[in-house]
Motif scaffolding. Structure first.
Motif, PDB file in Angstrom:
ATOM      1  N   ARG A   1       0.832  -1.204   0.000  1.00  0.00           N
ATOM      2  CA  ARG A   1       0.000   0.000   0.000  1.00  0.00           C
ATOM      3  C   ARG A   1       0.862   1.247   0.000  1.00  0.00           C
ATOM      4  O   ARG A   1       1.828   1.349   0.764  1.00  0.00           O
TER       5      ARG A   1
ATOM      6  N   SER B   1     -11.823   5.281  16.040  1.00  0.00           N
ATOM      7  CA  SER B   1     -11.823   6.063  14.799  1.00  0.00           C
ATOM      8  C   SER B   1     -10.922   7.292  14.915  1.00  0.00           C
ATOM      9  O   SER B   1     -10.479   7.842  13.917  1.00  0.00           O
TER      10      SER B   1
ATOM     11  N   THR C   1      -5.691   2.634  19.933  1.00  0.00           N
ATOM     12  CA  THR C   1      -5.668   1.172  19.837  1.00  0.00           C
ATOM     13  C   THR C   1      -5.391   0.506  21.183  1.00  0.00           C
ATOM     14  O   THR C   1      -5.402  -0.725  21.274  1.00  0.00           O
TER      15      THR C   1
ATOM     16  N   ASP D   1       0.004  -2.156  15.683  1.00  0.00           N
ATOM     17  CA  ASP D   1      -1.090  -1.223  15.942  1.00  0.00           C
ATOM     18  C   ASP D   1      -0.614   0.138  15.458  1.00  0.00           C
ATOM     19  O   ASP D   1       0.321   0.704  16.038  1.00  0.00           O
TER      20      ASP D   1
ATOM     21  N   VAL E   1      -1.531   4.015  13.027  1.00  0.00           N
ATOM     22  CA  VAL E   1      -2.496   4.930  12.406  1.00  0.00           C
ATOM     23  C   VAL E   1      -1.841   5.586  11.199  1.00  0.00           C
ATOM     24  O   VAL E   1      -0.684   6.025  11.267  1.00  0.00           O
TER      25      VAL E   1
ATOM     26  N   GLU F   1      -6.763   8.702   9.029  1.00  0.00           N
ATOM     27  CA  GLU F   1      -7.228   8.265   7.712  1.00  0.00           C
ATOM     28  C   GLU F   1      -7.604   6.793   7.792  1.00  0.00           C
ATOM     29  O   GLU F   1      -8.613   6.355   7.249  1.00  0.00           O
ATOM     30  N   SER F   2      -6.772   6.024   8.496  1.00  0.00           N
ATOM     31  CA  SER F   2      -7.110   4.627   8.759  1.00  0.00           C
ATOM     32  C   SER F   2      -6.394   4.164  10.024  1.00  0.00           C
ATOM     33  O   SER F   2      -5.327   4.662  10.379  1.00  0.00           O
TER      34      SER F   2
ATOM     35  N   TYR G   1      -5.214   0.733  12.270  1.00  0.00           N
ATOM     36  CA  TYR G   1      -4.933  -0.706  12.204  1.00  0.00           C
ATOM     37  C   TYR G   1      -4.616  -1.244  13.586  1.00  0.00           C
ATOM     38  O   TYR G   1      -3.934  -0.591  14.379  1.00  0.00           O
TER      39      TYR G   1
ATOM     40  N   LYS H   1      -6.776  -3.521   9.128  1.00  0.00           N
ATOM     41  CA  LYS H   1      -7.457  -2.232   9.118  1.00  0.00           C
ATOM     42  C   LYS H   1      -8.795  -2.367   9.839  1.00  0.00           C
ATOM     43  O   LYS H   1      -9.636  -3.164   9.470  1.00  0.00           O
ATOM     44  N   ARG H   2      -8.960  -1.577  10.923  1.00  0.00           N
ATOM     45  CA  ARG H   2     -10.179  -1.666  11.731  1.00  0.00           C
ATOM     46  C   ARG H   2     -11.119  -0.503  11.460  1.00  0.00           C
ATOM     47  O   ARG H   2     -12.302  -0.559  11.795  1.00  0.00           O
ATOM     48  N   TRP H   3     -10.580   0.565  10.946  1.00  0.00           N
ATOM     49  CA  TRP H   3     -11.419   1.744  10.660  1.00  0.00           C
ATOM     50  C   TRP H   3     -10.770   2.529   9.537  1.00  0.00           C
ATOM     51  O   TRP H   3      -9.542   2.605   9.444  1.00  0.00           O
ATOM     52  N   GLU H   4     -11.619   3.081   8.695  1.00  0.00           N
ATOM     53  CA  GLU H   4     -11.105   3.910   7.607  1.00  0.00           C
ATOM     54  C   GLU H   4     -12.064   5.070   7.396  1.00  0.00           C
ATOM     55  O   GLU H   4     -13.281   4.891   7.468  1.00  0.00           O
TER      56      GLU H   4
END
Ligand code: IZC
Ligand code: ZN
Length: 422
Positions: free
Chosen positions: A63, A138, A142, A379, A381, A401-402, A404, A409-412
């Motif tokens: 990525r 969000s 973490t 963990d 960001v 932005e995301s 982990y 990835k737990r939130w985006e």
């Protein structure tokens, strides 16, 4: 072959995992890798280096971070996440100048949340806390600490800690649980503080047996629990194997900082009114000073904790939201980072260390959270920010932005974060 490789990272923040929290001048050292890359395997960081070097690494998924900032997942080391009800009715009282402790003495404040929490089912407490926890995640968190303390009786304290356990099982974040039974004196025990405290001490045994909390905490404050009562409770907790924390010198300088150090507490929290002696003792210890500028802001006070004096005299400082329904109603640790810059005069380097490594140490996770060392759980960001100075600078919004945890990835920031034009 790595599972995942993130490259073209503008700045990768790499606080070192250390046995002890960063103290004094050490807090101003932040390891930053520019034009960096990071690989993950089996949920853990497997490699970090430059984007150029990354070309020689194979990964199942690659990525492009497009020059963004990447940091360890944030650690929030002081929250009251599980509670019933809310206290928006207190806003008008605050505006009328009624002090926090006066609202409490009148049966409001903490005691109104206690009433609401007693009346809320376990299932509903978990649902409500999930809503706030998802908002925290969000915003880049973490790992976090969660306290009880809105029960003040056996049944409700256990219900709150059970809710924490359910959240631990459900969410891919690290969570430390703290028993804060002595958070206030319930109306049923007015004038019988010692009996109440003995009841909470008895409860320690049950909580230990059920492994419902790792830490014990007490609200040491005028009109709540005295220094002698706090010492008594915390010593008993320590004997039973709990790590100890203390709500210390938030409003009045009772000597909570000194007590925390003398008992070897893992953290002393608030410290707005800590004395010179208290700060000196902290600086000679590894007890982490957990500062909560969101609370000072929300209570409408002008005097903030003396973070500069603490750091300049060699103390270890961490930052937390103190998320609770009365004195700090925000899940956003990024906002606290801005307050730390503006009100506590902390440098950006100190701030990032305070919400990663030092926050991890404040909840007994110094060897695992708040770092991206090889072998540590991945963990992290990805921030919509070009550098680490940007996050505390641009205040009041979410820059994540995301997010982990364990490399997943737990939130985006998705369709609700960007406006979809027709
Ligand atoms: O509910 O007001 N200070 N405890 C000690 C709090 C604030 C939480 C609350
Ligand atoms: Zn608190």
């Amino acid at each position: 072959m790595h599972d995942f490789l993130l490259y073209n990272i503008g700045q990768l923040i790499l606080p070192a995992a250390s046995e002890k929290p960063l103290k004094g001048k050490e807090m101003n050292n932040l390891r930053v890798l520019k034009n960096a890359a990071m690989a993950v395997m089996d949920g853990c960081v497997s490699w970090t280096g430059s984007t150029e070097e990354a070309e020689g690494h194979l990964a199942k998924i690659k990525r492009n971070a497009k020059g963004r900032l990447v940091t360890p997942g944030l650690v929030d080391p002081h929250t009251h996440l599980v509670f019933g009800g809310s206290r928006e009715n207190e806003m008008a009282l605050k505006q009328a100048g009624i002090p926090y402790l006066e609202i409490l003495a009148g049966g409001g404040g903490i005691l109104s949340t206690v009433e609401a929490t007693r009346q809320t089912s376990l299932k509903e407490l978990v649902r409500k806390a999930s809503f706030h926890l998802e908002r925290m995640i969000s915003h880049g968190v973490t790992s976090l600490e969660v306290k009880s303390g809105y029960g003040l009786d056996r049944e409700t304290e256990l219900k709150q800690l059970t809710a924490v356990k359910r959240l631990q099982d459900q969410y891919p974040v690290r969570m430390a649980a703290t028993f804060l039974g002595p958070h206030a004196i319930p109306p049923s025990h007015k004038g019988m503080e010692l009996e109440f405290l003995e009841g909470m001490i008895l409860l320690l045994e049950e909580i230990k047996q059920q492994n419902l909390a790792q830490f014990a905490d007490i609200f040491c404050e005028t009109g709540v629990f005295s220094i002698a009562q706090s010492r008594h409770f915390l010593k008993k907790a320590q004997e039973k194997g709990f790590g100890i924390k203390i709500h210390a010198d938030e409003i009045d300088p009772l000597g909570g900082a000194e007590l925390a150090v003398s008992l070897g507490a893992v953290s002393a929290d608030h410290l707005v009114a800590a004395t010179e002696e208290g700060i000196k003792r902290l600086s000679e210890s590894d007890t982490v000073a957990v500062l909560l500028p969101g609370t000072t802001f929300y209570l409408g006070k002008d005097m903030y904790a003396k973070a500069r004096v603490m750091i300049d005299s060699g103390a270890a400082v961490a930052l937390a939201t103190d998320f609770n329904p009365g004195s700090s109603v925000t899940e956003n640790l990024q906002l606290i980072m801005s307050l730390a810059a503006l009100k506590l005069k902390m440098t950006a380097e100190e701030i990032w260390n305070a919400v990663t490594v030092n926050a991890a140490h404040a909840i007994g996770m110094g060897d695992e959270a708040g770092t991206l060392e090889n072998g540590c759980r991945a963990d992290f960001v990805v921030w919509d920010a070009p550098n680490y100075h940007y996050v505390p600078y641009h205040f009041g919004v979410n820059h994540a932005e995301s997010v982990y945890s364990a490399g997943i990835k737990r939130w985006e920031r998705g369709k609700y974060g960007t406006i979809q034009l027709p």
